[in-house]
Each structure stands twice: as structure tokens, then as C-alpha cells.
Design a protein around this motif. Sequence first.
Motif, PDB file in Angstrom:
ATOM      1  N   ALA A 164       0.832  -1.211   0.000  1.00 50.90           N
ATOM      2  CA  ALA A 164       0.000   0.000   0.000  1.00 50.90           C
ATOM      3  C   ALA A 164       0.862   1.255   0.000  1.00 50.90           C
ATOM      4  CB  ALA A 164      -0.929  -0.002   1.210  1.00 50.90           C
ATOM      5  N   THR A 165       2.015   1.185   0.675  1.00 50.82           N
ATOM      6  CA  THR A 165       2.901   2.337   0.780  1.00 50.82           C
ATOM      7  C   THR A 165       4.311   1.941   0.375  1.00 50.82           C
ATOM      8  OG1 THR A 165       1.614   3.274   2.614  1.00 50.82           O
ATOM      9  CG2 THR A 165       3.881   4.066   2.342  1.00 50.82           C
ATOM     10  N   ILE A 166       4.900   2.715  -0.523  1.00 47.57           N
ATOM     11  CA  ILE A 166       6.291   2.521  -0.923  1.00 47.57           C
ATOM     12  C   ILE A 166       7.103   3.685  -0.379  1.00 47.57           C
ATOM     13  CG2 ILE A 166       7.855   2.690  -2.911  1.00 47.57           C
ATOM     14  CD1 ILE A 166       6.783  -0.113  -2.451  1.00 47.57           C
ATOM     15  N   VAL A 167       8.225   3.358   0.263  1.00 48.59           N
ATOM     16  CA  VAL A 167       9.095   4.365   0.869  1.00 48.59           C
ATOM     17  C   VAL A 167      10.469   4.288   0.211  1.00 48.59           C
ATOM     18  CG1 VAL A 167      10.147   5.215   2.999  1.00 48.59           C
ATOM     19  CG2 VAL A 167       7.882   4.105   3.071  1.00 48.59           C
ATOM     20  N   ARG A 168      10.937   5.422  -0.302  1.00 41.44           N
ATOM     21  CA  ARG A 168      12.318   5.529  -0.758  1.00 41.44           C
ATOM     22  C   ARG A 168      12.948   6.718  -0.056  1.00 41.44           C
ATOM     23  NH1 ARG A 168      15.323   5.108  -6.702  1.00 41.44           N
ATOM     24  NH2 ARG A 168      17.353   5.830  -5.927  1.00 41.44           N
ATOM     25  N   GLY A 169      13.993   6.449   0.728  1.00 42.30           N
ATOM     26  CA  GLY A 169      14.667   7.497   1.476  1.00 42.30           C
ATOM     27  C   GLY A 169      14.141   7.603   2.894  1.00 42.30           C
ATOM     28  N   GLY A 170      15.014   7.490   3.881  1.00 41.05           N
ATOM     29  CA  GLY A 170      14.605   7.599   5.272  1.00 41.05           C
ATOM     30  C   GLY A 170      14.216   6.259   5.870  1.00 41.05           C
ATOM     31  N   ASP A 171      13.502   6.324   6.969  1.00 37.31           N
ATOM     32  CA  ASP A 171      13.121   5.110   7.691  1.00 37.31           C
ATOM     33  C   ASP A 171      12.086   4.293   6.919  1.00 37.31           C
ATOM     34  OD1 ASP A 171      14.774   5.885   9.759  1.00 37.31           O
ATOM     35  OD2 ASP A 171      13.153   6.876  10.885  1.00 37.31           O
ATOM     36  N   GLY A 172      12.190   2.990   7.048  1.00 38.27           N
ATOM     37  CA  GLY A 172      11.171   2.111   6.477  1.00 38.27           C
ATOM     38  C   GLY A 172      11.277   1.901   4.987  1.00 38.27           C
ATOM     39  N   GLN A 173      12.444   2.111   4.402  1.00 33.41           N
ATOM     40  CA  GLN A 173      12.589   1.933   2.959  1.00 33.41           C
ATOM     41  C   GLN A 173      12.178   0.519   2.535  1.00 33.41           C
ATOM     42  OE1 GLN A 173      15.815   4.757   0.882  1.00 33.41           O
ATOM     43  NE2 GLN A 173      16.710   2.924   1.756  1.00 33.41           N
ATOM     44  N   ASN A 174      11.364   0.465   1.478  1.00 35.62           N
ATOM     45  CA  ASN A 174      10.941  -0.829   0.933  1.00 35.62           C
ATOM     46  C   ASN A 174      10.806  -0.795  -0.585  1.00 35.62           C
ATOM     47  OD1 ASN A 174       8.657   0.759   0.657  1.00 35.62           O
ATOM     48  ND2 ASN A 174       7.240  -0.750   1.507  1.00 35.62           N
ATOM     49  N   TYR A 175      11.392   0.234  -1.201  1.00 39.01           N
ATOM     50  CA  TYR A 175      11.142   0.466  -2.620  1.00 39.01           C
ATOM     51  C   TYR A 175      11.717  -0.619  -3.525  1.00 39.01           C
ATOM     52  CZ  TYR A 175      15.906   2.442  -2.986  1.00 39.01           C
ATOM     53  OH  TYR A 175      17.266   2.642  -2.986  1.00 39.01           O
ATOM     54  N   GLY A 176      12.647  -1.411  -2.997  1.00 38.16           N
ATOM     55  CA  GLY A 176      13.158  -2.518  -3.795  1.00 38.16           C
ATOM     56  C   GLY A 176      12.074  -3.498  -4.184  1.00 38.16           C
ATOM     57  N   ILE A 177      11.065  -3.633  -3.346  1.00 40.06           N
ATOM     58  CA  ILE A 177       9.934  -4.505  -3.678  1.00 40.06           C
ATOM     59  C   ILE A 177       9.269  -4.017  -4.958  1.00 40.06           C
ATOM     60  CG2 ILE A 177       7.644  -5.273  -2.918  1.00 40.06           C
ATOM     61  CD1 ILE A 177       8.668  -4.980  -0.019  1.00 40.06           C
ATOM     62  N   LEU A 178       9.095  -2.707  -5.066  1.00 44.78           N
ATOM     63  CA  LEU A 178       8.426  -2.140  -6.232  1.00 44.78           C
ATOM     64  C   LEU A 178       9.249  -2.315  -7.493  1.00 44.78           C
ATOM     65  CD1 LEU A 178       6.182  -0.529  -7.603  1.00 44.78           C
ATOM     66  CD2 LEU A 178       7.308   1.575  -6.822  1.00 44.78           C
ATOM     67  N   TYR A 179      10.535  -1.947  -7.461  1.00 46.71           N
ATOM     68  CA  TYR A 179      11.289  -2.013  -8.709  1.00 46.71           C
ATOM     69  C   TYR A 179      11.507  -3.453  -9.166  1.00 46.71           C
ATOM     70  CZ  TYR A 179      15.905  -2.145  -6.122  1.00 46.71           C
ATOM     71  OH  TYR A 179      16.984  -2.421  -5.322  1.00 46.71           O
ATOM     72  N   ASN A 180      11.606  -4.388  -8.246  1.00 44.69           N
ATOM     73  CA  ASN A 180      11.717  -5.780  -8.672  1.00 44.69           C
ATOM     74  C   ASN A 180      10.436  -6.258  -9.346  1.00 44.69           C
ATOM     75  OD1 ASN A 180      14.313  -7.388  -7.888  1.00 44.69           O
ATOM     76  ND2 ASN A 180      14.004  -5.966  -6.190  1.00 44.69           N
ATOM     77  N   ASP A 181       9.284  -5.893  -8.810  1.00 44.61           N
ATOM     78  CA  ASP A 181       8.025  -6.306  -9.424  1.00 44.61           C
ATOM     79  C   ASP A 181       7.795  -5.619 -10.772  1.00 44.61           C
ATOM     80  OD1 ASP A 181       7.366  -8.133  -7.509  1.00 44.61           O
ATOM     81  OD2 ASP A 181       5.625  -7.053  -6.722  1.00 44.61           O
ATOM     82  N   ILE A 182       8.172  -4.341 -10.890  1.00 43.13           N
ATOM     83  CA  ILE A 182       8.017  -3.652 -12.174  1.00 43.13           C
ATOM     84  C   ILE A 182       8.855  -4.336 -13.245  1.00 43.13           C
ATOM     85  CG2 ILE A 182       8.534  -1.533 -13.450  1.00 43.13           C
ATOM     86  CD1 ILE A 182       7.810   0.031 -10.917  1.00 43.13           C
TER      87      ILE A 182
END
Length: 404
Positions: free
Chosen positions: A85-103
Amino acid sequence: MSARTPLVTRRGALKAVIAAGAGAALLGRAGAAAAASHPGLLHTQADFDRMRSMVNAGAQPWKAGWDRLVANSHSQSTWTPNPQATIVRGGDGQNYGILYNDIHAAYQNALRWKVSGSTAHGDKARDILNAWSGTLTTVTGNADRFLAAGIYGYQFANVAEIMRGYGGFDLARFQRMMLNVFHPLNESFLTGHNDACITNYWANWDLCTMNSILAIGVLCDRQDLIDRAVTYFKTGAGNGSIAHAIPFLHGGGLAQWQESGRDQGHTMMGVGQMGAFCEMAWNQGIDLYGYDGNRFAKACEYIARYNLGEDVPFTAYTWGTGQNCAQQTHTAISPASRGEVRPVWETVYNHYAVRRGLAMPYSAAFVAKVRPEGGGGDYGPNSGGFDQLGFGTLTHARTPPSRS
């Protein structure tokens, strides 16, 4: 120029239909949109026809590009998406690798479907897109959130453009996600640059943002967004506009890139970002490759020449930073990351040298060095390995036309 005529003609015809009142269903917003050419971002149907024909014939270098795609773990129809539901790039809680791998998994499966006809891969690409459009509501983080919205926005839109019309793909829901989650961040950055000095952010920040706005405009038939991105490329105040991204012309068909004094990895990222922008515009009948006397071609040759180990001229580059535009200067080209391999060269080489017949000796040498280009997953696990969709040898290589 004959290669562009069908695109321009098709687009003009579609606009004429809308002007006659018959195209209301194509409008994303009343009075603000026109029908774009589809598929018409990084790849057209003619491109897919060429890929399929060449791969089926076992022709090189397309077959080598195909084999590299098939070998990538992201291209397997067994890939399991992990929408957030939420993608974070930069700072606490980064998880954006999930998004770019799926794309990248969606893109690679979409390519395999278009070339081979495999519904298992088409279904997988569709399912990844549907999973995310039904889940993602927010892209956030520190300033890097703007990078996420730009890079992954244009990449996501490209996959959706390929899958347009595929059975079960919820295009309307995906378009809403792009317009409601990605585009507001894109526009915020291009308008306000995170409240910083206009030159504070490197060229690649503007360029990925421009790519996302352009790609969303095409995907959503929003002429206003297409025009916004194209106008910024020509005259924008930030470092992504062409005169700022390529601030100095040198003799011998060379032009200096804005990030050349920073490092070569980001400089080559710029080749990929501007190359993607020009290719998407080209496929909508807009020639930005040739803008300002082929200025971008000269920058490609400059970057390729230096990263092949040769010397290039360098003009001191000064820019303003922070919120008060404090001055900094690069006095020499940076050797950091010199010779780094990124899948950015096939797109620009095949336009300038093959479509246009221009001499691009250094770009040609770099293409020969890196063929066949891979994609996400082939250049390491970090975000830099996923900055470009890649696989340009398969998707962009062309046979030079006979010239009398």
C-alpha cells in the motif's frame, strides 16, 4: 524522415476524430487530452513485430538479447508479486526494492509474451500490474521519493502500455493509480524542486520526472501532460531541460553532460533517461533526438568516448545548491565509475546511427562492448541496476537500411 510519417499521420487522424466529437471516450479529462498512438512509449507494434521476426529467425544480435531476457529470473512466469500500500524511498522504512523488482518482472514477462505469444507470461505481467493498482496508494520518503515517483512511474507506465487491451487487465484502475499516486509527485518536483534552488538537483532527477509525466500522458491519453513534458525538455528551468543537461558544446561533435564532473555512473544514467524520453516522444511523432542540432547525440559521443578510456575536453561547471543557491564548481571530469556498464546505449545508437545514418563511432564502440544488453537483475541488486528497463539489444537493434 519517412520512418516517422505513419506515426505522425496516425496521431493526426486520431486528433481529427476527437475534434469531430467522436473521441470523447478517449479523453482523460475534458479539454485536456487527445488520443496518443498506442502502443507508443518505448516500443511500438512495429518494434514487437521486428523482435518476433528476428528471434524466430535466430538472427543476431536479437537472439542473443532474447536469450539474456529468458535467462533473467525476473522474466519467469512463476514470479510472485508483493504489492504494498505504501512505498518508501529514502529515510526510515525503505521498501522500494519490492516495487522495482516487481516492475521489472512485469516488464520482462510482458516482453516474453509479445515476442513468444506465451499467455503464461502475458498473464503474469497482467497479474503484477493488477496487484499493484489494487493495492498501492502512497509513494513517500525523504527527497528520494521524487526519484521513486519518476523512475518507477515511467517504467510502470511502459509496462501498462504494452499490456493495454490484454484480457483481464484493469487499465482504467491502473491509469487512476498513475494519475493519483505518481503524477502529483512528478508535478510537485518539476514545479517546486523540493523547495530547493532550481539547479540543486542533478539532471537525472528532472529527467526521470519528465519521463514519468510523458509516459503517464501517453498511457492516459492526456495531451496536457505530454505537452508539459516536451515543453520542459525544450525550455525548462531545471537541469533536465536539454540546454541545462548538456551545458557545453565542444568541437569534434562532442558536448559535455551536466553530471560529468560528478561521476560516470550517474552520467550514463542520464544517457538512459534522456534516451528513453526521446524515444517515447519519437513514438508519438515528436523528434527531440534532433532538437538543437542533435545536441543529445553529441553528449552521447562525449560520454562514450570518455568511458571507453579516451580523453575529452572539460569546461568548468558552476551551479547553485541548497535553498540559497550556494555556488559549487566542478573543475575537472570525474573518473569515478569510469567505464561502468549500463543498458543505455542501444536505444540512442540505433536512433542516431541506424535510423538517421549519423556517425556515432564512440557510441557504436560502447554498444559492441556491452551487447547483448540485459535488464533489471543483470546489473546487481541495488537500485542503480534497475534505473533502466534494459534489453535494448532485443528491443531497439535495427538493421541499417540500404543507402544509395
